[in-house]
Write a protein that holds these residues in place. Structure first.
Motif, PDB file in Angstrom:
ATOM      1  N   LEU A 134      33.300  44.784  38.811  1.00 19.35           N
ATOM      2  CA  LEU A 134      33.813  43.681  39.631  1.00 19.35           C
ATOM      3  C   LEU A 134      33.691  44.018  41.117  1.00 19.35           C
ATOM      4  N   LYS A 135      34.023  45.233  41.476  1.00 16.19           N
ATOM      5  CA  LYS A 135      33.908  45.647  42.876  1.00 16.19           C
ATOM      6  C   LYS A 135      32.447  45.603  43.325  1.00 16.19           C
ATOM      7  N   HIS A 136      31.563  45.972  42.434  1.00 14.40           N
ATOM      8  CA  HIS A 136      30.136  45.929  42.741  1.00 14.40           C
ATOM      9  C   HIS A 136      29.692  44.475  43.004  1.00 14.40           C
ATOM     10  N   ILE A 137      30.140  43.569  42.152  1.00 15.54           N
ATOM     11  CA  ILE A 137      29.796  42.149  42.311  1.00 15.54           C
ATOM     12  C   ILE A 137      30.369  41.614  43.622  1.00 15.54           C
ATOM     13  N   VAL A 138      31.628  41.925  43.897  1.00 13.21           N
ATOM     14  CA  VAL A 138      32.275  41.450  45.128  1.00 13.21           C
ATOM     15  C   VAL A 138      31.547  42.008  46.346  1.00 13.21           C
ATOM     16  N   GLY A 139      31.187  43.287  46.286  1.00 14.20           N
ATOM     17  CA  GLY A 139      30.469  43.899  47.401  1.00 14.20           C
ATOM     18  C   GLY A 139      29.137  43.233  47.676  1.00 14.20           C
ATOM     19  N   GLN A 166      29.081  38.843  51.618  1.00 12.96           N
ATOM     20  CA  GLN A 166      28.480  38.221  52.798  1.00 12.96           C
ATOM     21  C   GLN A 166      28.144  36.745  52.579  1.00 12.96           C
ATOM     22  N   GLU A 167      28.043  36.334  51.318  1.00 12.19           N
ATOM     23  CA  GLU A 167      27.677  34.953  50.992  1.00 12.19           C
ATOM     24  C   GLU A 167      28.857  33.992  51.070  1.00 12.19           C
ATOM     25  N   VAL A 168      30.063  34.543  51.104  1.00  8.68           N
ATOM     26  CA  VAL A 168      31.280  33.720  51.081  1.00  8.68           C
ATOM     27  C   VAL A 168      31.674  33.396  52.523  1.00  8.68           C
ATOM     28  N   PRO A 169      32.177  32.167  52.764  1.00  7.87           N
ATOM     29  CA  PRO A 169      32.591  31.788  54.121  1.00  7.87           C
ATOM     30  C   PRO A 169      33.578  32.800  54.715  1.00  7.87           C
ATOM     31  N   LYS A 205      38.174  36.582  49.967  1.00  7.74           N
ATOM     32  CA  LYS A 205      36.797  36.612  49.478  1.00  7.74           C
ATOM     33  C   LYS A 205      36.753  37.210  48.075  1.00  7.74           C
ATOM     34  N   ASP A 206      37.502  38.275  47.897  1.00  5.32           N
ATOM     35  CA  ASP A 206      37.549  38.949  46.599  1.00  5.32           C
ATOM     36  C   ASP A 206      38.013  37.984  45.508  1.00  5.32           C
ATOM     37  N   ILE A 207      39.083  37.276  45.770  1.00  2.00           N
ATOM     38  CA  ILE A 207      39.622  36.311  44.799  1.00  2.00           C
ATOM     39  C   ILE A 207      38.613  35.190  44.540  1.00  2.00           C
ATOM     40  N   TYR A 208      38.003  34.690  45.597  1.00  2.69           N
ATOM     41  CA  TYR A 208      37.027  33.599  45.470  1.00  2.69           C
ATOM     42  C   TYR A 208      35.837  34.021  44.614  1.00  2.69           C
ATOM     43  N   ILE A 209      35.307  35.201  44.872  1.00  2.00           N
ATOM     44  CA  ILE A 209      34.135  35.681  44.122  1.00  2.00           C
ATOM     45  C   ILE A 209      34.503  35.932  42.664  1.00  2.00           C
ATOM     46  N   ARG A 210      35.646  36.546  42.432  1.00  2.00           N
ATOM     47  CA  ARG A 210      36.066  36.821  41.046  1.00  2.00           C
ATOM     48  C   ARG A 210      36.294  35.538  40.260  1.00  2.00           C
ATOM     49  N   ASN A 263      34.623  32.593  40.868  1.00  2.00           N
ATOM     50  CA  ASN A 263      33.466  31.691  40.844  1.00  2.00           C
ATOM     51  C   ASN A 263      32.167  32.314  40.346  1.00  2.00           C
ATOM     52  N   ASP A 264      32.086  33.603  40.269  1.00  2.00           N
ATOM     53  CA  ASP A 264      30.872  34.243  39.764  1.00  2.00           C
ATOM     54  C   ASP A 264      30.992  34.393  38.242  1.00  2.00           C
ATOM     55  N   ASP A 265      29.951  33.987  37.512  1.00  2.00           N
ATOM     56  CA  ASP A 265      29.990  34.026  36.044  1.00  2.00           C
ATOM     57  C   ASP A 265      30.237  35.432  35.506  1.00  2.00           C
ATOM     58  N   ASN A 266      29.547  36.425  36.056  1.00  2.00           N
ATOM     59  CA  ASN A 266      29.747  37.801  35.599  1.00  2.00           C
ATOM     60  C   ASN A 266      31.158  38.285  35.909  1.00  2.00           C
ATOM     61  N   ALA A 267      31.662  37.914  37.086  1.00  2.00           N
ATOM     62  CA  ALA A 267      33.013  38.324  37.469  1.00  2.00           C
ATOM     63  C   ALA A 267      34.058  37.680  36.555  1.00  2.00           C
ATOM     64  N   VAL A 268      33.867  36.416  36.241  1.00  2.00           N
ATOM     65  CA  VAL A 268      34.798  35.729  35.334  1.00  2.00           C
ATOM     66  C   VAL A 268      34.779  36.398  33.960  1.00  2.00           C
ATOM     67  N   PHE A 269      33.585  36.723  33.480  1.00  2.00           N
ATOM     68  CA  PHE A 269      33.458  37.417  32.191  1.00  2.00           C
ATOM     69  C   PHE A 269      34.207  38.758  32.231  1.00  2.00           C
TER      70      PHE A 269
END
Length: 162
Positions: free
Chosen positions: A88-93, A97-100, A107-112, A114-120
């Motif tokens: 998850l940290k790897h995905i967030v990292g 930069q893509e998140v507003p 940003k961490d919460i938003y990515i976790r 909205n990203d399919d891999n992070a949700v999984f």
């Protein structure tokens, strides 16, 4: 998601784990088939009173061995949780930069979320954490019962001696 599953199931990692187990002489524990029956017997106080000290001591050893097995399962769950969090940290990292613009925690919460891999991975963490909490509870209770049975076996043996 397939990439994550393949990364976790790598044969190289499994080989290293097997080598570690061989080097540290960790036992290959598995649950005893009689555990449910033994626990059922021990739930009725009258059954415990009628057991001889040797049987009580045997039950103690069986329950404590099962408790050791559960501790190894706890460790497996902890490792899986750490693996999920690391990914998850790897995905967030990668996606940070893509998140507003916002605070990193947002940003961490938003990515976790909205990203399919992070949700999984978050779902896997939830399942593993639930399993871990259950195993920890059962393991500690069985260890407690096993310790008490050992003391009871010793006390009964002393009574029969006198």
């Amino acid at each position: 998601m397939e990439e994550l599953k393949n990364r976790f199931d790598s044969s190289e990692m499994k080989e290293k784990l097997e080598l570690f187990k061989a080097e540290t002489f960790l036992p290959q524990l598995s649950p005893n088939k009689d555990i449910p029956e033994i626990i059922q017997k021990l739930l009725i106080l009258a059954n415990i009173k009628n057991l001889d000290p040797v049987t009580i001591a045997e039950y103690s050893v069986i329950l404590e061995t099962y408790s050791l097995y559960l501790i190894m399962e706890e460790n497996r769950c902890n490792s899986y949780l750490n693996w999920c969090e690391s990914n998850l940290k790897h995905i967030v990292g990668k996606k940070c930069q893509e998140v507003p613009p916002a605070y990193f925690s947002e940003k961490d919460i938003y990515i976790r979320a909205n990203d399919d891999n992070a949700v999984f991975l978050e779902e896997q963490k939830l399942i593993a954490q639930t399993k871990l909490d259950t195993i920890k509870g059962v393991s500690s209770k069985l260890k407690f019962i096993g310790d008490n049975l050992r003391g009871l076996a010793y006390a009964k043996k002393q009574m029969f001696r006198n």
